[in-house]
Design a protein around this motif. Structure first.
Motif, PDB file in Angstrom:
ATOM      1  N   ARG A  68       0.827  -1.206   0.000  1.00 12.93           N
ATOM      2  CA  ARG A  68       0.000   0.000   0.000  1.00 12.93           C
ATOM      3  C   ARG A  68       0.861   1.255   0.000  1.00 12.93           C
ATOM      4  NH1 ARG A  68      -2.206   3.884   3.182  1.00 12.93           N
ATOM      5  NH2 ARG A  68      -0.917   3.323   4.968  1.00 12.93           N
ATOM      6  N   ASP A  69       0.425   2.253  -0.753  1.00 13.33           N
ATOM      7  CA  ASP A  69       1.090   3.546  -0.770  1.00 13.33           C
ATOM      8  C   ASP A  69       0.672   4.304   0.482  1.00 13.33           C
ATOM      9  OD1 ASP A  69       1.951   6.147  -1.186  1.00 13.33           O
ATOM     10  OD2 ASP A  69       1.368   6.202  -3.298  1.00 13.33           O
ATOM     11  N   PHE A  71       1.028   7.254   1.255  1.00 13.38           N
ATOM     12  CA  PHE A  71       0.686   8.645   0.984  1.00 13.38           C
ATOM     13  C   PHE A  71      -0.622   8.792   0.210  1.00 13.38           C
ATOM     14  CE2 PHE A  71       5.556   8.930   0.791  1.00 13.38           C
ATOM     15  CZ  PHE A  71       5.648   9.085   2.163  1.00 13.38           C
ATOM     16  N   LEU A  72      -1.215   7.693  -0.215  1.00 10.23           N
ATOM     17  CA  LEU A  72      -2.483   7.722  -0.954  1.00 10.23           C
ATOM     18  C   LEU A  72      -3.435   6.669  -0.378  1.00 10.23           C
ATOM     19  CD1 LEU A  72      -1.451   8.226  -4.703  1.00 10.23           C
ATOM     20  CD2 LEU A  72      -2.594   9.855  -3.200  1.00 10.23           C
ATOM     21  N   PRO A  73      -4.266   7.015   0.550  1.00 15.02           N
ATOM     22  CA  PRO A  73      -4.297   8.347   1.183  1.00 15.02           C
ATOM     23  C   PRO A  73      -3.288   8.434   2.317  1.00 15.02           C
ATOM     24  CG  PRO A  73      -6.033   6.987   2.086  1.00 15.02           C
ATOM     25  CD  PRO A  73      -5.346   6.150   1.033  1.00 15.02           C
ATOM     26  N   TYR A  74      -2.896   9.657   2.654  1.00 13.91           N
ATOM     27  CA  TYR A  74      -2.010   9.833   3.796  1.00 13.91           C
ATOM     28  C   TYR A  74      -2.848   9.798   5.080  1.00 13.91           C
ATOM     29  CZ  TYR A  74      -3.679  14.667   3.188  1.00 13.91           C
ATOM     30  OH  TYR A  74      -4.460  15.774   3.024  1.00 13.91           O
ATOM     31  N   THR A 105       3.992  14.591  -3.171  1.00 13.79           N
ATOM     32  CA  THR A 105       3.097  14.941  -4.271  1.00 13.79           C
ATOM     33  C   THR A 105       1.683  14.442  -3.969  1.00 13.79           C
ATOM     34  OG1 THR A 105       3.669  12.914  -5.473  1.00 13.79           O
ATOM     35  CG2 THR A 105       4.932  14.897  -5.996  1.00 13.79           C
ATOM     36  N   ARG A 106       0.691  15.254  -4.309  1.00 16.99           N
ATOM     37  CA  ARG A 106      -0.696  14.890  -4.033  1.00 16.99           C
ATOM     38  C   ARG A 106      -1.124  13.662  -4.837  1.00 16.99           C
ATOM     39  NH1 ARG A 106      -3.579  19.055  -1.487  1.00 16.99           N
ATOM     40  NH2 ARG A 106      -2.467  21.044  -1.445  1.00 16.99           N
ATOM     41  N   HIS A 107      -0.609  13.555  -6.044  1.00 19.63           N
ATOM     42  CA  HIS A 107      -0.911  12.416  -6.899  1.00 19.63           C
ATOM     43  C   HIS A 107       0.363  11.591  -7.073  1.00 19.63           C
ATOM     44  CE1 HIS A 107      -4.729  14.301  -7.741  1.00 19.63           C
ATOM     45  NE2 HIS A 107      -4.099  15.408  -8.108  1.00 19.63           N
ATOM     46  N   TYR A 108       0.187  10.321  -7.351  1.00 21.40           N
ATOM     47  CA  TYR A 108       1.353   9.440  -7.422  1.00 21.40           C
ATOM     48  C   TYR A 108       2.302   9.851  -8.546  1.00 21.40           C
ATOM     49  CZ  TYR A 108       4.402   5.480  -7.909  1.00 21.40           C
ATOM     50  OH  TYR A 108       5.530   4.694  -7.996  1.00 21.40           O
ATOM     51  N   HIS A 148       6.647   6.395  -3.803  1.00 13.90           N
ATOM     52  CA  HIS A 148       5.886   7.610  -4.115  1.00 13.90           C
ATOM     53  C   HIS A 148       6.798   8.820  -3.899  1.00 13.90           C
ATOM     54  CE1 HIS A 148       1.801   9.845  -3.707  1.00 13.90           C
ATOM     55  NE2 HIS A 148       2.757  10.748  -3.851  1.00 13.90           N
ATOM     56  N   HIS A 150       8.690  11.883  -2.864  1.00 13.76           N
ATOM     57  CA  HIS A 150       8.642  12.739  -1.684  1.00 13.76           C
ATOM     58  C   HIS A 150      10.025  13.273  -1.364  1.00 13.76           C
ATOM     59  CE1 HIS A 150       9.826   8.806  -0.142  1.00 13.76           C
ATOM     60  NE2 HIS A 150      10.264   9.396   0.968  1.00 13.76           N
TER      61      HIS A 150
END
Length: 303
Positions: A68-69, A71-74, A105-108, A148, A150
């Motif tokens: 799982r990422d 940061f998406l969602p954080y 970044t807000r998007h991957y 991701h 950062h």
């Protein structure tokens, strides 16, 4: 208007209280080597981070799904604030240094993608409020733990009892310019391939967007000088080799990498700034015997 530092302090207190933030307790020591005083933090208890690190991988392996990422969602409890339309500021969940900030970044976007003007705009927004040390681990071999994209930033000084600068700065006064149209230099005390430049990203140097273009131009020149090529991946510029990047308001450094670890000790960008993290007393002893500067040489490219 809430400043970034105030927002970090407020969110840190909240995240600690609700259990979202898990600082790694360390004993702070130092090793003098090669004209630098390296700060070395020795972990006292890594159990919580190890469980968090291993559990998602075990679950992913059993279900054949990618990790799982984070940061998406954080995690909302780690959210510090919006830096720009493209980036948010988060607390580092397992921090070794207090007020360790992630610029995400807000998007991957992949960590191997080269930094762009939007990345530097967000970074400069942070640096103009906090005189800190920013860094980027370009790929797993450079110490990146998440795919991701950062950047990261820690406040200066790196140790409570240290001077208001990174230990590396003790060597930067001897930097020697190399031939070329751009102000690229090398630091004689560093026996590995690197590229260094002085610049001014202070709050009185134009808008963040304008300063970002200056920083981006310097970054791309340093990559070229350090032998880190840009390659096209699906129409986007990616790194052709792993590297570490260090940035302050006053200078920038790029170091190409060959491997993440030396004698089992992981090295990321902070190692080149003069700050190591080791997992136990045995690793501290290994680092002390090898020497921090030799450790940096072992994970980078010989000059």
């Amino acid at each position: 208007m809430t400043t970034l530092r105030a927002a970090i302090e407020r969110q840190t207190a909240y995240a600690l209280a609700c259990g979202a933030l898990h600082p790694i307790e360390t004993a702070h020591t130092f090793i003098d080597d090669g004209g630098m005083r390296f700060y070395v933090r020795v972990a006292e208890n890594l159990a919580r981070k190890e469980v968090a690190r291993l559990t998602p991988q075990t679950s992913a392996a059993s279900s054949s799904q990618p990790p799982r990422d984070p940061f998406l969602p954080y995690e909302p409890d780690l959210f510090v604030g919006d830096l720009s339309p493209t980036h948010v500021a988060l607390l580092n969940k397992f921090n070794v240094i207090d007020q360790h900030l992630l610029i995400v970044t807000r998007h991957y976007e992949p960590q191997e993608a080269l930094l762009d003007a939007a990345d530097f705009t967000a970074l400069i927004e942070a640096l103009r409020e906090i005189d800190g040390l920013a860094f980027y681990n370009g790929g797993a071999a450079a110490g990146a733990s998440q795919p991701h994209k950062h950047l990261q930033m820690v406040p200066l000084p790196l140790a409570d009892d240290g001077p208001h600068m990174a230990p590396l700065e003790a060597l930067l006064g001897s930097a020697q310019a190399v031939h070329g149209a751009r102000p690229i230099a090398i630091v004689p005390g560093l026996a590995f391939v690197h590229a260094f430049a002085r610049l001014d990203l202070g709050p009185d140097k134009g808008t963040p967007d304008a300063a970002a273009l200056v920083a981006l131009d310097c970054y791309r020149a340093l990559l070229d000088a350090a032998g880190v090529p840009a390659v096209d991946v699906g129409g986007a510029a990616h790194q052709g080799a792993p590297y570490n990047l260090l940035v302050t308001r006053r200078w920038m450094l790029v170091v190409p990498r060959t491997t993440e670890c030396v004698e089992g000790i992981s090295v990321n960008s902070l190692g080149f700034a003069g700050s190591f993290f080791v997992r136990n007393a045995a690793q501290w002893q290994t680092l002390a015997q090898l020497g921090p500067m030799a450790a940096l040489e072992r994970v980078s490219v010989a000059r």
